[in-house]
Write an enzyme that holds these catalytic residues in place. Structure first.
Site, PDB file in Angstrom:
ATOM      1  N   ASP A  31       0.627  -1.224   0.057  1.00 12.83           N
ATOM      2  CA  ASP A  31      -0.061  -0.019   0.050  1.00 12.83           C
ATOM      3  C   ASP A  31       0.894   1.396   0.015  1.00 12.83           C
ATOM      4  OD1 ASP A  31      -1.824   1.943   0.442  1.00 12.83           O
ATOM      5  OD2 ASP A  31      -2.091   1.604   2.435  1.00 12.83           O
ATOM      6  N   THR A  56      -5.867   2.040  -2.795  1.00 11.65           N
ATOM      7  CA  THR A  56      -7.132   2.433  -3.001  1.00 11.65           C
ATOM      8  C   THR A  56      -7.368   1.881  -4.464  1.00 11.65           C
ATOM      9  OG1 THR A  56      -7.158   4.344  -2.015  1.00 11.65           O
ATOM     10  CG2 THR A  56      -8.508   4.254  -3.886  1.00 11.65           C
ATOM     11  N   ASN A  93       2.883   1.732   7.257  1.00 14.01           N
ATOM     12  CA  ASN A  93       3.086   0.633   8.334  1.00 14.01           C
ATOM     13  C   ASN A  93       3.121  -0.812   7.887  1.00 14.01           C
ATOM     14  OD1 ASN A  93       1.958   3.200  10.112  1.00 14.01           O
ATOM     15  ND2 ASN A  93       2.822   1.633  11.635  1.00 14.01           N
ATOM     16  N   TRP A 106       1.716  -4.231   9.074  1.00 13.82           N
ATOM     17  CA  TRP A 106       0.786  -5.054  10.421  1.00 13.82           C
ATOM     18  C   TRP A 106       0.183  -6.215  10.021  1.00 13.82           C
ATOM     19  CZ3 TRP A 106      -4.153  -6.132  10.176  1.00 13.82           C
ATOM     20  CH2 TRP A 106      -4.983  -5.568   9.482  1.00 13.82           C
ATOM     21  N   ASP A 158      -1.745   5.622  -5.462  1.00  8.74           N
ATOM     22  CA  ASP A 158      -2.227   4.881  -4.267  1.00  8.74           C
ATOM     23  C   ASP A 158      -2.613   3.305  -4.645  1.00  8.74           C
ATOM     24  OD1 ASP A 158      -2.669   3.978  -1.853  1.00  8.74           O
ATOM     25  OD2 ASP A 158      -4.356   5.214  -1.378  1.00  8.74           O
ATOM     26  N   TYR A 191      -9.184   3.653  10.064  1.00  5.88           N
ATOM     27  CA  TYR A 191      -9.822   3.584   8.565  1.00  5.88           C
ATOM     28  C   TYR A 191     -11.260   4.098   8.568  1.00  5.88           C
ATOM     29  CZ  TYR A 191      -6.009   0.260   8.310  1.00  5.88           C
ATOM     30  OH  TYR A 191      -4.774  -0.448   8.563  1.00  5.88           O
ATOM     31  N   SER A 195       0.009   4.137   2.698  1.00  8.47           N
ATOM     32  CA  SER A 195       0.262   4.070   4.100  1.00  8.47           C
ATOM     33  C   SER A 195       1.882   3.635   4.248  1.00  8.47           C
ATOM     34  CB  SER A 195      -0.745   3.102   4.853  1.00  8.47           C
ATOM     35  OG  SER A 195      -0.485   1.841   4.613  1.00  8.47           O
TER      36      SER A 195
END
Lengths: 331, 45
Positions: free
Chosen positions: A32, A220, A37, A39, A217, A75, A35
């Site tokens: 992504d 998306t 991070n 996780w 992005d 989110y 963003s």
């Protein structure tokens, strides 16, 4: 700290596999650029979504280091909270040592129960990272795992599962695009944000005539923009609300206009076949619009988001060395 | 030396929920107004 990753997980379609820990524990993630991070669900998580996905077991990894501070990511449909740990993360033969990542403890309601991905690997700039952790690609660069500070994304339009789609770390593959890459400066280092000169529908510049901001992005899947403008755009392409979303009559595709994004003096046109998303529902052909309204308030917005609908048509190269994005038509 | 990560395409959650005929319920359950209807409604009211 919290941040607002712009994720519409509803349309996520392209996933890859990473492993965390020793021995490796595998997870399906999506990569992504909206963003920063990494996780994955953790063994501590009791949310319904964690029952339908593999979870990370720190006690089963000999290279795991507890960091312990908490993180939360919001989110549009809920929030994700957890603690931060560190371990080695491997992606197709690339092994990053001591990567800090989020181990989720709570996941939003139903948000991820239906998702086919387990977690997210963010490829945005460090300023976007919740909890101040160093993103994966920054560690790849710092640990000299890539020759060039570049990664690139090829999303295949192949109807048979998009085979051939790939994320490439350390360079780009000219066989995926025609002509030469057009380089566009990043205007703000957070998302991969660039400036648009205008948005043309058919022969008319209908939006952004004074210039506007957009992000490229991979998190998306559609093309989004301010909801009032998208509503106008839906009308211009002949889309009407059906069952809570915009759709067109599939028989009108060949009469619909192109939608072109004018960027740094180059026009990037999406044909109706590119921005209409076909589906088969109860044996009937359904043609959903690939445009969706999303209002991102200042200071981050307003923003247009060039998601997978755009990236499927234009190979995207993300250059951290020169803080620029390269685009060229995919083949 | 480039490192290629193959990406697999899966059916999106949207298509799954649409096929199950529950997509519009999902929008409502998430208070998501995907077609900006409520905005225009308010203006009419």
């Amino acid at each position: 700290s919290t941040n607002e990753p712009l994720i519409n997980y509803l349309d996520m379609e392209y996933f890859g596999t990473i492993s965390i820990g020793s021995p490796p524990q595998n997870f399906t993630v999506f990569f992504d650029t909206g963003s920063s991070n990494l996780w994955v669900p953790s063994v501590y998580c009791t949310s319904p979504a964690c029952k339908t996905h593999p979870v990370f077991h720190p006690s089963q990894s000999s290279t795991y280091e507890e960091v312990g501070n908490r993180f939360s990511i919001h989110y549009g449909t809920g929030s994700l909270t957890g603690i931060i740990g560190a371990d080695q993360v491997s992606v197709e033969g690339l092994t990053v040592e001591g990567q800090q990542f989020g181990e989720s403890v709570t996941e939003p309601g139903q948000t991820f129960v239906n998702a086919e991905f387990d977690g997210i690997l963010g490829l945005g700039y460090p300023s976007l990272a919740a909890g101040g952790v160093t993103p994966v690609f920054d560690n790849m660069m710092a640990q000299n795992l890539v020759d060039l500070p570049i990664f690139s994304v090829y999303l295949s339009s192949d109807p048979q599962g998009g085979s051939g789609s790939e994320l490439t770390f350390g360079g780009y593959d000219p066989s995926h695009f025609s002509g030469s890459l057009n380089w566009i400066p990043v205007t703000k280092q957070g998302y991969w944000q660039i400036a648009l000169d205008g948005i043309q529908v058919g022969d008319t510049v209908m939006f952004c005539s004074e210039g506007c901001q957009a992000i490229v992005d991979t998190g998306t899947s559609l093309v989004t923009g301010p909801s009032d403008k998208i509503k106008e755009l839906q009308g211009a392409i002949g889309a009407t609300p059906i069952d809570g979303e915009y759709a067109v009559n599939c028989a009108t595709l060949n009469t619909m206009p192109n939608v072109a994004f004018l960027i740094n003096g180059v026009s990037y046109a999406l044909s109706p076949n590119a921005y209409i998303l076909p589906d088969l529902v109860d044996g009937m052909q359904y043609c959903g619009s690939g445009f969706q309204g999303l209002d991102i308030p200042p200071p981050a917005g307003p923003l247009w988001i060039l998601g997978d609908v755009f990236i499927r048509q234009f190979y995207a190269v993300f250059d951290r060395g020169n803080n620029q994005v390269g685009l060229a038509p995919t083949v | 030396a480039m490192h290629r990560v193959p990406l697999r395409k899966h059916q999106s959650v949207r298509k799954k929920l649409r096929a199950q005929g529950v997509l519009s319920d999902f929008w409502k359950s998430q208070n998501l107004d995907m077609v900006q209807f409520s905005e225009s409604c308010r203006m009419d009211q």
